[in-house]
Each structure stands twice: as C-alpha cells, then as structure tokens.
Scaffold this active site. Structure first.
Site, short mmCIF file in Angstrom:
data_model
loop_
_atom_site.label_atom_id
_atom_site.label_comp_id
_atom_site.label_asym_id
_atom_site.label_seq_id
_atom_site.Cartn_x
_atom_site.Cartn_y
_atom_site.Cartn_z
N ASP A 1 -4.14 1.02 -12.83
CA ASP A 1 -3.08 0.10 -13.24
C ASP A 1 -1.78 0.54 -12.56
O ASP A 1 -1.45 1.74 -12.53
CB ASP A 1 -2.90 0.11 -14.76
CG ASP A 1 -1.89 -0.93 -15.22
OD1 ASP A 1 -2.24 -2.12 -15.23
OD2 ASP A 1 -0.74 -0.54 -15.54
N ASN B 1 8.28 -6.81 -10.77
CA ASN B 1 8.39 -8.23 -10.44
C ASN B 1 9.69 -8.82 -10.96
O ASN B 1 10.32 -9.65 -10.29
CB ASN B 1 7.20 -9.00 -11.04
CG ASN B 1 5.97 -8.97 -10.12
OD1 ASN B 1 6.10 -8.74 -8.92
ND2 ASN B 1 4.81 -9.16 -10.70
N HIS C 1 8.50 -11.78 -7.07
CA HIS C 1 7.04 -11.81 -6.92
C HIS C 1 6.59 -11.58 -5.49
O HIS C 1 5.50 -11.02 -5.26
CB HIS C 1 6.50 -13.14 -7.43
CG HIS C 1 6.58 -13.28 -8.92
ND1 HIS C 1 5.71 -12.66 -9.77
CD2 HIS C 1 7.46 -13.95 -9.72
CE1 HIS C 1 6.01 -12.95 -11.02
NE2 HIS C 1 7.08 -13.73 -11.02
N ASP D 1 3.88 -8.85 -4.50
CA ASP D 1 2.65 -9.08 -3.72
C ASP D 1 2.52 -8.08 -2.59
O ASP D 1 1.44 -7.52 -2.36
CB ASP D 1 2.65 -10.51 -3.16
CG ASP D 1 2.46 -11.57 -4.23
OD1 ASP D 1 2.09 -11.21 -5.36
OD2 ASP D 1 2.72 -12.75 -3.94
N GLU E 1 -2.30 -6.64 -11.98
CA GLU E 1 -1.98 -5.38 -11.29
C GLU E 1 -3.00 -4.30 -11.64
O GLU E 1 -2.75 -3.11 -11.45
CB GLU E 1 -0.57 -4.90 -11.66
CG GLU E 1 -0.39 -4.42 -13.09
CD GLU E 1 -0.11 -5.54 -14.08
OE1 GLU E 1 0.22 -5.21 -15.23
OE2 GLU E 1 -0.22 -6.72 -13.71
#
Length: 379
Positions: free
Chosen positions: A256, A264, A269, A273, A299
């Site tokens: 994780d 984010n 975002h 990414d 994630e």
C-alpha cells in the site's frame, strides 16, 4: 516481466487450417500409378479373349515387359521426394507407354475390339493429363508426346509401307489432346483459387487469434501501471479452486502506498498517476520474472511469489520498501522533505491454503504495518 505472463485460462483455438501437406502430390501420383498398374494387368484378360497367339505374345510383352516395369519404377521413385525430376520423367514415360501399348495392340485386334482399344488409348491420354498429378510442364510434354505417337501408330498401322488407315482418328486424337490440356489448366486454376482462399482464411484466423490474445491481455492488464488487474487475480483464484491438485500454498505480499490520498489531494491526480507508475517500475525491477504483480485497488498492490520461504519473502519485502523510498518522490501532502513510501504485509506460503486465504492474511499483515507507523514490513 510479470505483465507478460500468460492469462490463467488457455483459450487458444485449434482451428488452424491444415497447411498443404508436402506428400499430398506424392499420394495422388501413387494412387494414379497403382490404378494404372491394375488396369494394365486387368486388360490382359481382354487380350487373351480377343487376340490370336502371335499377337497375344506381342501384347504380353508390351504389358509385362514395358508398361509394368515402368509403372513399378515410378512407384519406387515416388517414395523419394528429393528426386522430383526423375519421378516426373519416369511417370510420364509410363503413361505414354501404357497409352501406346493399348494403341499398338489395337492394331492387331479384330473388330469391334480394335476400335475399343483405340478409344481406350485416347482415354488413357486424357486421364493422364487430368489426374496424373504431374506438374504442368511435364503434363504438356507427356500429353503432346502421347498424342503425336498415337497418331503415328494409328495412321501407319505399325506396318511398312504404312497402311495410312484410321485417318479419321487423327482429328479425334487432337481434339482429345486439346480438351485434356484445357481441362487440366482449368483444374489447376480452380486448385490455385482454393489454395489462395485457404491461405487467406488461415491469415484471417491467425489475425483473429492474435487480436483475441491481445484483447485477453488488455482485459487482464491495468491500463495505468501495466501490471495485471483485479480481474486476473480473481481468475487465478477461480482456477485454483477448480483444480483437483492439492495446493502447495502461495507466498503473497500486499503493498500500500502510504498517505496516497493525501498525495492526490495536494499534488493532483496526474502526479498521483505518475507516482504509481514509478513505484510499479521499482517494484517489478526488484522481483523475479515468475512473480505476479496485481493492482489490487487504487494504490494497493498484491504480489504472488511462488517458491519463497518466509526469510526470502521478508527479504524481498524489505527490498521493495527501500527501492520505493530510494526513488525520493517528494510527498506534497507531508512537506518537510518527506518522500513517498510503501507499507508491506507478508503472508508466507502454507501448504493446502488457498490463494484467497493467503491474500486475506497478507492484507491483515498490511493493516498491522500501517498501524505500526507505515513505511515498514509486517508479518
């Protein structure tokens, strides 16, 4: 790497068309030659019935000492595909000899049998052109040669001075020759067209299989990171459940990204990414080619590592943590020079345990790692 592993279910088709078999032509020639041999020997009964003694000896000599040895030699050579030129020459000679022997015997047979011999000889020339399975050049030479010699025997009557009889058969023979060659050309054109259709069909089927395989890979792959997606993992679990072979257990890591929602929220975002892509690249670089990486959630990632004991699994998890922190990706939500890190939960393999249970144990270990402060490994 891991995203190049085959999909769990083998969905390859077996409908590939049969390619042109290299011995298909040899088989057709062999069948034609056997038929020629049988017809030649069977005709001896007619010779015995209609010919007188001197002419019967002449017919036996032609059939048994000329035609039969040539056909047998052609059959022997037909088993040697490396000598095609000799094969064709001997087979064409055997067909011409058969036609001419029938024509010659017909010169001494009484009517109405003489005319039937002559018509049978024309049929041999026609059948040889159409079904002998020789190449087109060899077929032309064989048919024209047989026609010319047939005409010479027919008009001379095998006598000296020539009898100059049966002139009417010359035109029929020429017409037969032309029709036979035209029919062979048409047959070759039809076969070529069918072969072209078969090749086109084979290409279409191959392209379809490739497209289906590409779709399968796409459907099992996460578009952002390039690793397998949750659907692929579910299929692995289903496949294992359907297997009758006892499971040896699977080692699993659950990964994780720490504080990713905060990342984010502050970095956007698009930056998130890019962060995930960098992390996945680092993770895959530190795994074996047989290890399977799956994007389990937004994630969160699952890694299936076959054949590792607990010590090796713990070492791998620590290596992944260091590899990600060494990327030194700034964490905009934490500030103060903090970088992006991961937490890893470990589930060592347990014999007879299902993959689903191993994933659940790894998820519980991950929860403990996050509660203990993140950026760490927990068993």
């Amino acid at each position: 790497m891991t995203d190049q592993l085959p999909i769990p279910h083998d969905r390859r088709t077996s409908d590939a068309p049969d390619s042109a078999h290299p011995m298909r032509g040899a088989g057709a020639r062999r069948r034609f030659l056997i038929g020629t041999l049988l017809v030649n020997l069977a005709a001896l009964s007619i010779d015995f019935a209609v010919l007188d003694a001197p002419h019967l000896a002449f017919a036996l000599g032609l059939r048994l000492l000329l035609v039969t040895p040539l056909v047998l030699l052609a059959l022997v050579l037909n088993r040697r595909p490396d000598d095609r030129a000799m094969q064709s020459a001997v087979q064409a000679t055997a067909v011409v000899a058969f036609a001419l022997s029938v024509t010659a015997i017909g010169q001494f047979a009484p009517e109405p049998f003489a005319g039937r011999y002559m018509m049978a000889a024309l049929f041999v020339i026609f059948a040889g052109a159409l079904v002998s399975a020789l190449s087109w050049p060899a077929t032309k030479i064989m048919t024209v040669t047989g026609t010319v010699l047939y005409i010479l025997i027919t008009v001379t009557g095998l006598r000296w001075p020539p009898a100059w009889t049966n002139i009417d058969l010359v035109g029929l023979c020429i017409v037969t020759c032309v029709i036979a060659l035209r029919a062979r050309q048409r047959k070759d054109a039809q076969i070529a067209e069918l072969e072209a259709i078969r090749r086109s069909d084979a290409r279409l089927k191959r392209d379809l299989r490739q497209a289906n395989a590409a779709l399968e890979r796409l459907s099992a792959t996460d578009a952002l990171t390039g690793v397998f997606n949750r659907r692929y993992l579910d299929e692995l679990i289903e496949q294992e459940a359907a297997s009758i072979v006892p499971s040896l257990g699977q080692s699993v890591l659950m990964i994780d990204v720490d504080h990713f929602k905060l990342f984010n929220d502050h970095g956007g975002h698009a930056a998130g990414d890019r962060c995930l892509q960098q992390i996945v690249t680092a993770v895959r670089r530190n795994l074996r080619s047989c290890d399977v990486v799956v994007r389990y959630g937004g994630e969160e990632f699952a890694v299936v590592l076959p054949g590792l004991d607990e010590a090796e699994l713990h070492e791998t998890a620590e290596r992944l943590c260091h590899a990600v922190s060494d990327l030194k990706i700034p964490h905009p939500g934490l500030g103060g020079g903090r970088v992006v890190t991961i937490s890893v939960g470990i589930a060592p393999a347990i014999p007879a345990e299902t993959l689903a249970d191993a994933i659940q144990r790894a998820d519980q270990s991950l929860y403990r790692a996050k509660r203990a402060g993140r950026n760490r490994v927990s068993v």
